[in-house]
Design a protein around this motif. Structure first.
Motif, PDB file in Angstrom:
ATOM      1  N   ALA A 118     -74.819  64.159  66.637  1.00  0.00           N
ATOM      2  CA  ALA A 118     -74.069  62.955  66.277  1.00  0.00           C
ATOM      3  C   ALA A 118     -72.568  63.196  66.452  1.00  0.00           C
ATOM      4  CB  ALA A 118     -74.372  62.550  64.839  1.00  0.00           C
ATOM      5  N   LEU A 119     -72.099  64.355  66.015  1.00  0.00           N
ATOM      6  CA  LEU A 119     -70.685  64.693  66.160  1.00  0.00           C
ATOM      7  C   LEU A 119     -70.296  64.752  67.638  1.00  0.00           C
ATOM      8  CD1 LEU A 119     -67.967  65.634  65.032  1.00  0.00           C
ATOM      9  CD2 LEU A 119     -68.874  67.971  64.990  1.00  0.00           C
ATOM     10  N   GLY A 120     -71.165  65.338  68.458  1.00  0.00           N
ATOM     11  CA  GLY A 120     -70.885  65.397  69.892  1.00  0.00           C
ATOM     12  C   GLY A 120     -70.811  64.018  70.514  1.00  0.00           C
ATOM     13  N   GLU A 121     -71.691  63.115  70.097  1.00  0.00           N
ATOM     14  CA  GLU A 121     -71.690  61.770  70.658  1.00  0.00           C
ATOM     15  C   GLU A 121     -70.450  60.989  70.217  1.00  0.00           C
ATOM     16  OE1 GLU A 121     -75.241  59.562  70.109  1.00  0.00           O
ATOM     17  OE2 GLU A 121     -76.535  61.085  71.013  1.00  0.00           O
ATOM     18  N   VAL A 122     -70.043  61.160  68.967  1.00  0.00           N
ATOM     19  CA  VAL A 122     -68.828  60.497  68.491  1.00  0.00           C
ATOM     20  C   VAL A 122     -67.628  60.943  69.329  1.00  0.00           C
ATOM     21  CG1 VAL A 122     -67.183  60.413  66.577  1.00  0.00           C
ATOM     22  CG2 VAL A 122     -69.626  60.076  66.138  1.00  0.00           C
ATOM     23  N   THR A 123     -67.534  62.244  69.566  1.00  0.00           N
ATOM     24  CA  THR A 123     -66.436  62.775  70.378  1.00  0.00           C
ATOM     25  C   THR A 123     -66.537  62.275  71.813  1.00  0.00           C
ATOM     26  OG1 THR A 123     -66.434  64.766  68.991  1.00  0.00           O
ATOM     27  CG2 THR A 123     -65.266  64.886  71.093  1.00  0.00           C
ATOM     28  N   ALA A 124     -67.757  62.210  72.354  1.00  0.00           N
ATOM     29  CA  ALA A 124     -67.956  61.730  73.719  1.00  0.00           C
ATOM     30  C   ALA A 124     -67.539  60.270  73.859  1.00  0.00           C
ATOM     31  CB  ALA A 124     -69.420  61.911  74.123  1.00  0.00           C
ATOM     32  N   ILE A 125     -67.816  59.463  72.850  1.00  0.00           N
ATOM     33  CA  ILE A 125     -67.400  58.059  72.881  1.00  0.00           C
ATOM     34  C   ILE A 125     -65.892  57.963  73.037  1.00  0.00           C
ATOM     35  CG2 ILE A 125     -67.193  55.960  71.475  1.00  0.00           C
ATOM     36  CD1 ILE A 125     -69.943  56.727  70.263  1.00  0.00           C
ATOM     37  N   ASN A 126     -65.170  58.745  72.247  1.00  0.00           N
ATOM     38  CA  ASN A 126     -63.710  58.725  72.334  1.00  0.00           C
ATOM     39  C   ASN A 126     -63.219  59.202  73.694  1.00  0.00           C
ATOM     40  OD1 ASN A 126     -63.044  57.646  69.817  1.00  0.00           O
ATOM     41  ND2 ASN A 126     -63.142  59.633  68.810  1.00  0.00           N
ATOM     42  N   LEU A 127     -63.850  60.232  74.236  1.00  0.00           N
ATOM     43  CA  LEU A 127     -63.446  60.747  75.543  1.00  0.00           C
ATOM     44  C   LEU A 127     -63.676  59.725  76.649  1.00  0.00           C
ATOM     45  CD1 LEU A 127     -64.706  64.448  75.360  1.00  0.00           C
ATOM     46  CD2 LEU A 127     -62.333  63.669  75.455  1.00  0.00           C
ATOM     47  N   VAL A 128     -64.811  59.041  76.605  1.00  0.00           N
ATOM     48  CA  VAL A 128     -65.131  58.050  77.632  1.00  0.00           C
ATOM     49  C   VAL A 128     -64.163  56.870  77.554  1.00  0.00           C
ATOM     50  CG1 VAL A 128     -66.848  56.354  78.376  1.00  0.00           C
ATOM     51  CG2 VAL A 128     -67.559  58.687  77.838  1.00  0.00           C
ATOM     52  N   VAL A 129     -63.930  56.350  76.352  1.00  0.00           N
ATOM     53  CA  VAL A 129     -63.026  55.205  76.201  1.00  0.00           C
ATOM     54  C   VAL A 129     -61.599  55.601  76.582  1.00  0.00           C
ATOM     55  CG1 VAL A 129     -62.045  53.552  74.567  1.00  0.00           C
ATOM     56  CG2 VAL A 129     -64.473  54.152  74.424  1.00  0.00           C
ATOM     57  N   TRP A 130     -61.161  56.795  76.139  1.00  0.00           N
ATOM     58  CA  TRP A 130     -59.810  57.249  76.477  1.00  0.00           C
ATOM     59  C   TRP A 130     -59.647  57.430  77.984  1.00  0.00           C
ATOM     60  CZ3 TRP A 130     -58.230  61.759  78.902  1.00  0.00           C
ATOM     61  CH2 TRP A 130     -56.844  61.944  78.954  1.00  0.00           C
ATOM     62  N   THR A 131     -60.655  57.998  78.646  1.00  0.00           N
ATOM     63  CA  THR A 131     -60.591  58.199  80.093  1.00  0.00           C
ATOM     64  C   THR A 131     -60.466  56.871  80.825  1.00  0.00           C
ATOM     65  OG1 THR A 131     -61.921  60.223  79.928  1.00  0.00           O
ATOM     66  CG2 THR A 131     -61.790  59.165  82.082  1.00  0.00           C
TER      67      THR A 131
ATOM     68  N   THR B  92     -73.279  54.071  65.054  1.00  0.00           N
ATOM     69  CA  THR B  92     -74.590  54.097  65.693  1.00  0.00           C
ATOM     70  C   THR B  92     -74.934  55.479  66.211  1.00  0.00           C
ATOM     71  OG1 THR B  92     -74.260  51.791  66.364  1.00  0.00           O
ATOM     72  CG2 THR B  92     -76.042  52.977  67.425  1.00  0.00           C
ATOM     73  N   ALA B  93     -73.918  56.220  66.691  1.00  0.00           N
ATOM     74  CA  ALA B  93     -74.172  57.579  67.167  1.00  0.00           C
ATOM     75  C   ALA B  93     -74.771  58.430  66.062  1.00  0.00           C
ATOM     76  CB  ALA B  93     -72.867  58.200  67.668  1.00  0.00           C
ATOM     77  N   ALA B  94     -74.304  58.245  64.830  1.00  0.00           N
ATOM     78  CA  ALA B  94     -74.856  58.997  63.701  1.00  0.00           C
ATOM     79  C   ALA B  94     -76.192  58.411  63.243  1.00  0.00           C
ATOM     80  CB  ALA B  94     -73.857  59.003  62.543  1.00  0.00           C
ATOM     81  N   ARG B  95     -76.248  57.114  63.144  1.00  0.00           N
ATOM     82  CA  ARG B  95     -77.470  56.440  62.664  1.00  0.00           C
ATOM     83  C   ARG B  95     -78.645  56.718  63.585  1.00  0.00           C
ATOM     84  NH1 ARG B  95     -81.242  54.413  60.361  1.00  0.00           N
ATOM     85  NH2 ARG B  95     -81.324  52.354  59.396  1.00  0.00           N
TER      86      ARG B  95
END
Length: 450
Positions: free
Chosen positions: A40-53, A102-105
């Protein structure tokens, strides 16, 4: 026999998709689903990386050009109030927070356990994805609003999914569920859940689900008589999941209501949105005709019109009463003490960075009475009074009084005709400016489809 039955139930539970909510049996046995907090933590970080990119490359946003110096500055500055637009802060940020949630849920965490991940995702973004100083109001709106939006969309996607379906029906359901809850859709695809054929968990389907659409005309009087108001057209979508008055509430958002409205001649695409989810409920009186219960609910509200802006995150304590009448009719009454964590409200004087609305916590009292037949609300009367103390803005406080009377009558089949009158009264007391009062009226005529 009892041991064998329990073992068989646990084995069946283990074969369910990883994103399956807990079944009634698992709730009773207090056996939590398998949790993957690190994923879940990895997905949360990935969401930020994708949106920032995306913002940094295709979006070409100046504020996305972060560096080590930017991170140092943000950590040194700390959290401040930002001056972004109302729709960005009050609507876009809660939706973005819903992705974190949702990434955590979807990795086995419960409603409460998923909230810290939503907060962490917001902190990551505020500190490391923008050159602007981290924002207090973004942190609240993204975390609280994200939990509400994320859970509601997660539940709605569950109602669409059918893991026993095949072919075009299965493809259509998986695609629709993915559009409703994108992170869950991606996860199901990556895990292979989108193609796996197995029994659909029973608690994916709500025992009570109703939706309706209203299309019509409205006249908005911006502090003037309706005869001098603005002519507009609107479309409103509403959905009721579960039964807050008599339904069995085991987990947060077992019952919630959603309203979202699109209006012409407004500056933002969405002019109204309201999401109210029941977190917990306790029956005080229960008979064949009446039920009175005490409820705790979470609410996200959003109104962005040419006349005024108001919305935020609140936790409400309510008395909910339903009396069954005749011919499937019922009278529903809700009396709520509203505790606003953070409300944004339009101001006559500019505050932070020229922002035209103030921020602050507030309290309020709301009464809503509805006469309904089955899932059709025929007559609704609502009154609300609240006060917001300004933490950031022009200083002072805002008092708001609202009232609504709506009639929606069946005509034939699922078609109805209705009318609605809304009153919004806003009185502002400023520390360094004269008081300001404004009255806004709205008259609506609409066709409803249930």
């Amino acid at each position: 026999m009892l041991a064998l039955t329990s073992a068989a139930a646990r084995a069946a539970e283990a074969t369910l998709p990883a994103d399956a909510p807990r079944s009634e049996l698992s709730v009773e046995e207090a056996t939590a689903p398998e949790q993957h907090p690190w994923l879940a933590l990895g997905e949360v970080t990935a969401i930020n990386l994708v949106v920032w990119t995306y913002d940094r490359t295709l979006g070409q946003k100046d504020w996305s050009r972060v560096s080590l110096q930017t991170w140092k500055d943000n950590l040194r500055t700390g959290f401040v109030w930002d001056g972004d637009g109302f729709s960005t802060n009050q609507f876009a940020h809660p939706y973005h927070g819903g992705l974190y949630y949702t990434a955590a849920r979807d990795n086995g965490l419960s409603f409460v356990s998923a909230i810290p991940f939503t907060l962490l995702g917001s902190i990551q973004w505020e500190l490391f994805a923008e050159t602007e100083p981290p924002s207090i109001n973004d942190l609240v709106n993204t975390t609280m609003g994200g939990a509400a939006v994320g859970e509601a969309l997660y539940r709605l996607s569950s109602t669409v999914l059918d893991t026993e379906a095949t072919g075009r029906d299965r493809f259509g359901r998986e695609l629709t569920a993915g559009l409703i809850s994108p992170i869950r859709g991606v996860n199901r695809l990556l895990r292979g859940d989108s193609f796996r054929h197995e029994p659909t968990p029973s608690d994916w389907k709500s025992r009570a689900l109703a939706g309706w659409v209203s299309l019509g005309y409205l006249r908005l009087g911006d502090g003037k008589l309706l005869a001098q108001g603005k002519d507009q057209f609107f479309t409103q979508f509403a959905l009721r999941y579960g039964d807050a008055f008599r339904g069995d509430i085991r987990r947060p958002f077992d019952a919630f209501d959603v309203h979202i409205q699109f209006t012409t001649r407004e500056d933002s695409l969405v002019s109204h949105a309201l999401l109210t989810g029941l977190l917990a409920a306790k029956a005080l009186v229960r008979t064949e005709q009446d039920e009175l219960r005490l409820g705790l609910s979470q609410q996200l509200s959003y109104t962005d019109t040419l006349a005024y802006e108001v919305g935020g995150q609140s936790l409400d304590v309510s008395l909910l009463h339903q009396r069954n009448l005749f011919a499937r009719s019922k009278l529903k009454t809700v009396l709520s003490l509203k505790g606003s964590i953070l409300t944004g409200i339009s101001s006559a004087h500019q505050g932070t960075e020229g922002r035209d609305y103030d921020y602050g916590p507030g309290v309020g009292l709301q009464l809503r009475v509805t006469y309904a037949r089955d899932a059709w609300d025929l007559l609704t009367l609502e009154a609300d009074v609240s006060r917001v103390a300004v933490l950031d803005g022009a200083g002072g406080s805002h008092q708001v009084r609202t009232a609504q009377l709506q009639v929606d009558l069946p005509v034939v089949g699922g078609l109805g005709l209705g009318s609605e009158v809304n009153v919004f009264q806003h009185h502002s007391r400023f520390d360094g400016f004269p008081d300001v009062s404004e009255d806004t009226y709205e008259l609506r005529f609409f066709l409803s489809v249930h």
